[in-house]
Design a protein around this motif. Sequence first.
Motif, mmCIF file in Angstrom:
data_model
loop_
_atom_site.group_PDB
_atom_site.id
_atom_site.type_symbol
_atom_site.label_atom_id
_atom_site.label_comp_id
_atom_site.label_asym_id
_atom_site.label_seq_id
_atom_site.Cartn_x
_atom_site.Cartn_y
_atom_site.Cartn_z
ATOM 1 N N MET A 117 0.881 -1.259 0.024
ATOM 2 C CA MET A 117 -0.066 -0.011 0.008
ATOM 3 C C MET A 117 0.916 1.388 -0.131
ATOM 4 S SD MET A 117 -3.055 -0.845 -0.385
ATOM 5 C CE MET A 117 -3.724 0.817 0.287
ATOM 6 N N LYS A 118 1.947 1.229 0.746
ATOM 7 C CA LYS A 118 3.023 2.319 0.579
ATOM 8 C C LYS A 118 3.235 2.718 -0.903
ATOM 9 C CE LYS A 118 4.331 2.056 5.500
ATOM 10 N NZ LYS A 118 5.815 2.104 6.244
ATOM 11 N N LYS A 119 3.706 1.762 -1.642
ATOM 12 C CA LYS A 119 3.955 2.005 -2.993
ATOM 13 C C LYS A 119 3.000 2.465 -3.624
ATOM 14 C CE LYS A 119 7.153 -1.931 -3.411
ATOM 15 N NZ LYS A 119 7.313 -3.252 -4.310
ATOM 16 N N LEU A 120 1.805 2.189 -3.720
ATOM 17 C CA LEU A 120 0.443 2.581 -4.078
ATOM 18 C C LEU A 120 0.197 3.967 -3.884
ATOM 19 C CD1 LEU A 120 -1.852 -0.275 -4.591
ATOM 20 C CD2 LEU A 120 -0.141 0.336 -5.865
ATOM 21 N N PHE A 121 0.268 4.472 -2.521
ATOM 22 C CA PHE A 121 0.284 5.864 -2.104
ATOM 23 C C PHE A 121 1.187 6.595 -2.785
ATOM 24 C CE2 PHE A 121 -2.622 4.301 1.674
ATOM 25 C CZ PHE A 121 -3.546 5.196 1.294
ATOM 26 N N ALA A 122 2.439 6.023 -2.744
ATOM 27 C CA ALA A 122 3.541 6.978 -3.205
ATOM 28 C C ALA A 122 3.240 7.382 -4.752
ATOM 29 C CB ALA A 122 4.877 5.956 -3.063
ATOM 30 N N GLU A 123 2.850 6.266 -5.563
ATOM 31 C CA GLU A 123 2.469 6.676 -6.759
ATOM 32 C C GLU A 123 1.250 7.605 -7.068
ATOM 33 O OE1 GLU A 123 3.749 5.321 -9.906
ATOM 34 O OE2 GLU A 123 5.402 5.110 -8.508
ATOM 35 N N PHE A 124 0.065 7.253 -6.111
ATOM 36 C CA PHE A 124 -0.854 8.369 -5.864
ATOM 37 C C PHE A 124 -0.559 9.971 -5.813
ATOM 38 C CE2 PHE A 124 -3.755 10.817 -3.336
ATOM 39 C CZ PHE A 124 -4.910 10.853 -4.259
ATOM 40 N N PHE A 125 0.504 9.939 -4.901
ATOM 41 C CA PHE A 125 0.849 11.250 -4.295
ATOM 42 C C PHE A 125 1.802 11.940 -5.581
ATOM 43 C CE2 PHE A 125 -0.620 10.009 -0.192
ATOM 44 C CZ PHE A 125 -1.573 11.208 0.101
ATOM 45 N N ILE A 181 -1.292 -3.519 -12.836
ATOM 46 C CA ILE A 181 -2.412 -2.874 -12.716
ATOM 47 C C ILE A 181 -2.738 -2.014 -11.491
ATOM 48 C CG2 ILE A 181 -4.990 -3.593 -12.383
ATOM 49 C CD1 ILE A 181 -4.626 -5.708 -14.237
ATOM 50 N N PRO A 182 -2.189 -2.374 -10.018
ATOM 51 C CA PRO A 182 -2.331 -1.440 -9.058
ATOM 52 C C PRO A 182 -1.734 -0.212 -9.334
ATOM 53 C CG PRO A 182 -2.010 -3.786 -8.337
ATOM 54 C CD PRO A 182 -2.004 -3.937 -9.792
ATOM 55 N N TYR A 183 -0.565 -0.194 -9.819
ATOM 56 C CA TYR A 183 0.291 0.809 -10.182
ATOM 57 C C TYR A 183 -0.511 1.998 -11.116
ATOM 58 C CZ TYR A 183 4.842 0.425 -7.899
ATOM 59 O OH TYR A 183 5.915 0.254 -7.103
ATOM 60 N N ILE A 184 -0.950 1.364 -12.232
ATOM 61 C CA ILE A 184 -1.972 2.203 -13.086
ATOM 62 C C ILE A 184 -3.112 2.947 -12.487
ATOM 63 C CG2 ILE A 184 -2.792 2.093 -15.424
ATOM 64 C CD1 ILE A 184 -0.901 0.137 -16.204
ATOM 65 N N VAL A 185 -3.597 1.874 -11.606
ATOM 66 C CA VAL A 185 -5.220 2.433 -11.102
ATOM 67 C C VAL A 185 -4.598 3.606 -10.161
ATOM 68 C CG1 VAL A 185 -6.722 2.018 -9.315
ATOM 69 C CG2 VAL A 185 -6.173 0.325 -11.233
ATOM 70 N N GLY A 214 -4.779 9.277 -8.772
ATOM 71 C CA GLY A 214 -3.909 10.701 -8.322
ATOM 72 C C GLY A 214 -4.149 11.706 -9.471
ATOM 73 N N ALA A 215 -3.954 11.356 -10.742
ATOM 74 C CA ALA A 215 -4.051 12.456 -11.638
ATOM 75 C C ALA A 215 -5.436 12.873 -11.722
ATOM 76 C CB ALA A 215 -3.710 11.567 -13.001
ATOM 77 N N ALA A 255 -1.868 8.803 -18.003
ATOM 78 C CA ALA A 255 -2.928 9.153 -16.678
ATOM 79 C C ALA A 255 -2.976 10.791 -16.791
ATOM 80 C CB ALA A 255 -2.161 8.705 -15.371
ATOM 81 N N ARG A 256 -1.925 11.413 -17.124
ATOM 82 C CA ARG A 256 -1.956 12.889 -17.155
ATOM 83 C C ARG A 256 -3.153 13.409 -18.183
ATOM 84 N NH1 ARG A 256 -2.288 17.072 -20.070
ATOM 85 N NH2 ARG A 256 -0.504 18.641 -20.641
ATOM 86 N N SER A 257 -2.863 12.584 -19.380
ATOM 87 C CA SER A 257 -4.045 12.947 -20.673
ATOM 88 C C SER A 257 -5.304 12.702 -20.006
ATOM 89 C CB SER A 257 -3.465 12.048 -21.630
ATOM 90 O OG SER A 257 -2.311 12.591 -22.422
ATOM 91 N N LEU A 258 -5.710 11.454 -19.498
ATOM 92 C CA LEU A 258 -6.896 11.044 -19.128
ATOM 93 C C LEU A 258 -7.624 12.110 -18.243
ATOM 94 C CD1 LEU A 258 -9.241 9.039 -18.548
ATOM 95 C CD2 LEU A 258 -7.890 7.719 -16.912
#
Length: 238
Positions: free
Chosen positions: A1-9, A86-90, A95-96, A192-195
Amino acid sequence: MKKLFAEFFGTFWLVFGGCGSAIFASQIAPSDSGQIGILLIGVSLAFGLTVLTMAYAVGHISGGHFNPAVTLGLLAGGKHSVKEVIPYIVAQCIGAIGAAGALYIINGGTGGNDYGAFATNFYDHAVYFGKSYSMNAAFLTEFLLTMFFLIIIMGATDKLANGKFAGIAIGLGLTLIHLISIPITNTSVNPARSLSQAIFVGGPAIYQLWLFWVAPISGAVVGGIIYKFLLQTNLKEA
């Protein structure tokens, strides 16, 4: 979960800082060519600085992807786990979108009706510059720049490279990418930025969105493969 929060932020910061600078700076910059040049440089630096700062802030937690194309490119290059894709991309997309939502509120609840008004990506439309570029030109631009971005990322983070400066190389690489392609597509290299921006603008920004997923991801995968099989040096060879 820490990895996913890092990607989100990290992705939130990229979109909020990079797209935010494009949205608000364009509202105060006169339309003469000199000011547009300053805007181009400023926005390019803003995107580079968001990645540079977050690479050092949370890169040691998640790897600092902040971009679905980067995640898939690193997978192709053998630098990422399939089960985390998939978790990373989500997390990146959420986040975007969260950052774009914050920008939408700050901007008075409007995404703008013109291309580029909300930092959307596009082809066949000119925003700050006099020339419009075709779909093929846009595709090739996004493909090549994302391909080279992956080569930069993989090279800068290689075990044989000086990892302390990886964030600087990657951030400056993204700055250069924006300097090249803002006049062509308003620069994506990040699905993600484009979406996130397209959601709040709608219309043509949505039906052109396919290009800003397919081209960056294709380029990233090719870049990852190129580095893995043509450039990467193993420790025995070194």
